[in-house]
Design a protein around this motif. Structure first.
Motif, mmCIF file in Angstrom:
data_model
loop_
_atom_site.group_PDB
_atom_site.id
_atom_site.type_symbol
_atom_site.label_atom_id
_atom_site.label_comp_id
_atom_site.label_asym_id
_atom_site.label_seq_id
_atom_site.Cartn_x
_atom_site.Cartn_y
_atom_site.Cartn_z
ATOM 1 N N ALA A 24 8.614 10.404 -2.876
ATOM 2 C CA ALA A 24 8.784 9.907 -1.508
ATOM 3 C C ALA A 24 7.438 9.871 -0.797
ATOM 4 C CB ALA A 24 9.774 10.786 -0.743
ATOM 5 N N GLY A 25 6.619 10.889 -0.999
ATOM 6 C CA GLY A 25 5.292 10.919 -0.382
ATOM 7 C C GLY A 25 4.406 9.809 -0.909
ATOM 8 N N ALA A 26 4.461 9.561 -2.214
ATOM 9 C CA ALA A 26 3.663 8.484 -2.809
ATOM 10 C C ALA A 26 4.103 7.125 -2.260
ATOM 11 C CB ALA A 26 3.775 8.521 -4.327
ATOM 12 N N ALA A 27 5.406 6.931 -2.137
ATOM 13 C CA ALA A 27 5.917 5.671 -1.589
ATOM 14 C C ALA A 27 5.500 5.515 -0.134
ATOM 15 C CB ALA A 27 7.434 5.607 -1.720
ATOM 16 N N ALA A 28 5.548 6.601 0.636
ATOM 17 C CA ALA A 28 5.142 6.543 2.044
ATOM 18 C C ALA A 28 3.663 6.174 2.165
ATOM 19 C CB ALA A 28 5.430 7.881 2.733
ATOM 20 N N THR A 29 2.845 6.675 1.244
ATOM 21 C CA THR A 29 1.426 6.326 1.246
ATOM 22 C C THR A 29 1.242 4.827 1.021
ATOM 23 O OG1 THR A 29 0.770 8.510 0.490
ATOM 24 C CG2 THR A 29 -0.785 6.717 0.073
ATOM 25 N N VAL A 30 1.998 4.261 0.095
ATOM 26 C CA VAL A 30 1.922 2.816 -0.154
ATOM 27 C C VAL A 30 2.308 2.053 1.104
ATOM 28 C CG1 VAL A 30 2.946 0.894 -1.451
ATOM 29 C CG2 VAL A 30 2.296 2.993 -2.643
ATOM 30 N N PHE A 31 3.393 2.481 1.746
ATOM 31 C CA PHE A 31 3.822 1.787 2.961
ATOM 32 C C PHE A 31 2.783 1.914 4.075
ATOM 33 C CE2 PHE A 31 8.229 2.213 1.209
ATOM 34 C CZ PHE A 31 8.460 0.847 1.087
ATOM 35 N N ARG A 32 2.148 3.080 4.201
ATOM 36 C CA ARG A 32 1.101 3.253 5.220
ATOM 37 C C ARG A 32 -0.070 2.301 4.946
ATOM 38 N NH1 ARG A 32 2.594 8.609 5.063
ATOM 39 N NH2 ARG A 32 1.043 9.156 3.503
ATOM 40 N N LEU A 33 -0.460 2.197 3.688
ATOM 41 C CA LEU A 33 -1.562 1.295 3.339
ATOM 42 C C LEU A 33 -1.204 -0.156 3.632
ATOM 43 C CD1 LEU A 33 -2.797 2.907 0.043
ATOM 44 C CD2 LEU A 33 -4.188 2.459 2.054
ATOM 45 N N LEU A 34 0.024 -0.531 3.348
ATOM 46 C CA LEU A 34 0.442 -1.912 3.545
ATOM 47 C C LEU A 34 0.807 -2.218 4.997
ATOM 48 C CD1 LEU A 34 2.533 -2.509 0.314
ATOM 49 C CD2 LEU A 34 0.170 -3.161 0.786
ATOM 50 N N ALA A 35 0.801 -1.196 5.849
ATOM 51 C CA ALA A 35 1.105 -1.405 7.266
ATOM 52 C C ALA A 35 -0.039 -2.110 7.992
ATOM 53 C CB ALA A 35 1.423 -0.072 7.945
ATOM 54 N N ASP A 36 -1.171 -2.249 7.348
ATOM 55 C CA ASP A 36 -2.321 -2.937 7.924
ATOM 56 C C ASP A 36 -2.247 -4.427 7.567
ATOM 57 O OD1 ASP A 36 -5.335 -2.552 8.950
ATOM 58 O OD2 ASP A 36 -5.238 -4.053 7.348
ATOM 59 N N PRO A 37 -2.292 -5.322 8.546
ATOM 60 C CA PRO A 37 -2.170 -6.759 8.251
ATOM 61 C C PRO A 37 -3.219 -7.290 7.275
ATOM 62 C CG PRO A 37 -1.914 -6.371 10.601
ATOM 63 C CD PRO A 37 -2.356 -5.072 9.987
ATOM 64 N N THR A 38 -4.448 -6.794 7.356
ATOM 65 C CA THR A 38 -5.483 -7.267 6.429
ATOM 66 C C THR A 38 -5.150 -6.852 5.007
ATOM 67 O OG1 THR A 38 -7.180 -7.251 8.147
ATOM 68 C CG2 THR A 38 -7.944 -7.199 5.855
ATOM 69 N N ARG A 39 -4.768 -5.593 4.802
ATOM 70 C CA ARG A 39 -4.434 -5.143 3.445
ATOM 71 C C ARG A 39 -3.184 -5.853 2.922
ATOM 72 N NH1 ARG A 39 -6.741 -0.228 5.487
ATOM 73 N NH2 ARG A 39 -4.724 0.599 6.115
ATOM 74 N N LEU A 40 -2.225 -6.090 3.794
ATOM 75 C CA LEU A 40 -1.029 -6.834 3.399
ATOM 76 C C LEU A 40 -1.433 -8.231 2.925
ATOM 77 C CD1 LEU A 40 2.123 -6.401 3.552
ATOM 78 C CD2 LEU A 40 2.010 -7.740 5.639
ATOM 79 N N SER A 41 -2.336 -8.866 3.670
ATOM 80 C CA SER A 41 -2.816 -10.199 3.292
ATOM 81 C C SER A 41 -3.588 -10.167 1.979
ATOM 82 C CB SER A 41 -3.705 -10.774 4.395
ATOM 83 O OG SER A 41 -2.973 -10.957 5.576
ATOM 84 N N LEU A 42 -4.404 -9.143 1.780
ATOM 85 C CA LEU A 42 -5.159 -9.040 0.529
ATOM 86 C C LEU A 42 -4.223 -8.955 -0.663
ATOM 87 C CD1 LEU A 42 -7.958 -6.575 1.679
ATOM 88 C CD2 LEU A 42 -8.213 -9.020 1.147
#
Length: 116
Positions: A24-42
């Protein structure tokens, strides 16, 4: 037994009884990283294959140094991998999973905007 300790139906997939805290913590980290529009776009642009920092910077309309910092975070989280060719660093997704996650999230966002 307490209700939280009981196995739950998984829609035909046997993923075990409960989600452990590490996963769950690992998945939350992924979601936190992808919460940034630039990283989502990348991640969106890396779904089609390997790209250089400069190419990605052009696609997301951000300066290359800023894109490099975002890519470094994605690399540290093991979402992307790199390959160096001369002075050029090429990035690609480690697996298709994160790309599918981004597609699903954007699809959900699009449908969430529709009137109920």
């Amino acid at each position: 037994m307490h209700a939280d300790t009981q196995p739950r139906p998984t829609g035909g997939h046997d993923h075990g009884a409960l989600l452990d805290e590490d996963r769950a913590g690992a998945a939350a980290t992924v979601f936190r990283l992808l919460a940034d529009p630039t990283r989502l776009s990348l991640v969106w642009f890396l779904r089609d294959g390997e790209r250089s920092v400069n190419e990605l910077a052009s696609l997301v309309e951000r300066p290359a140094p800023a894109v490099s910092q975002h890519l470094a975070k994605l690399r540290l989280a093991r979402l992307v991998r790199t390959r160096r060719e001369g002075t050029t660093v090429w990035y690609r997704l480690r697996t298709d999973h994160v790309g599918h996650l981004v597609v699903d999230a954007l699809s959900h966002a699009e449908h969430a905007e529709e009137p109920a």
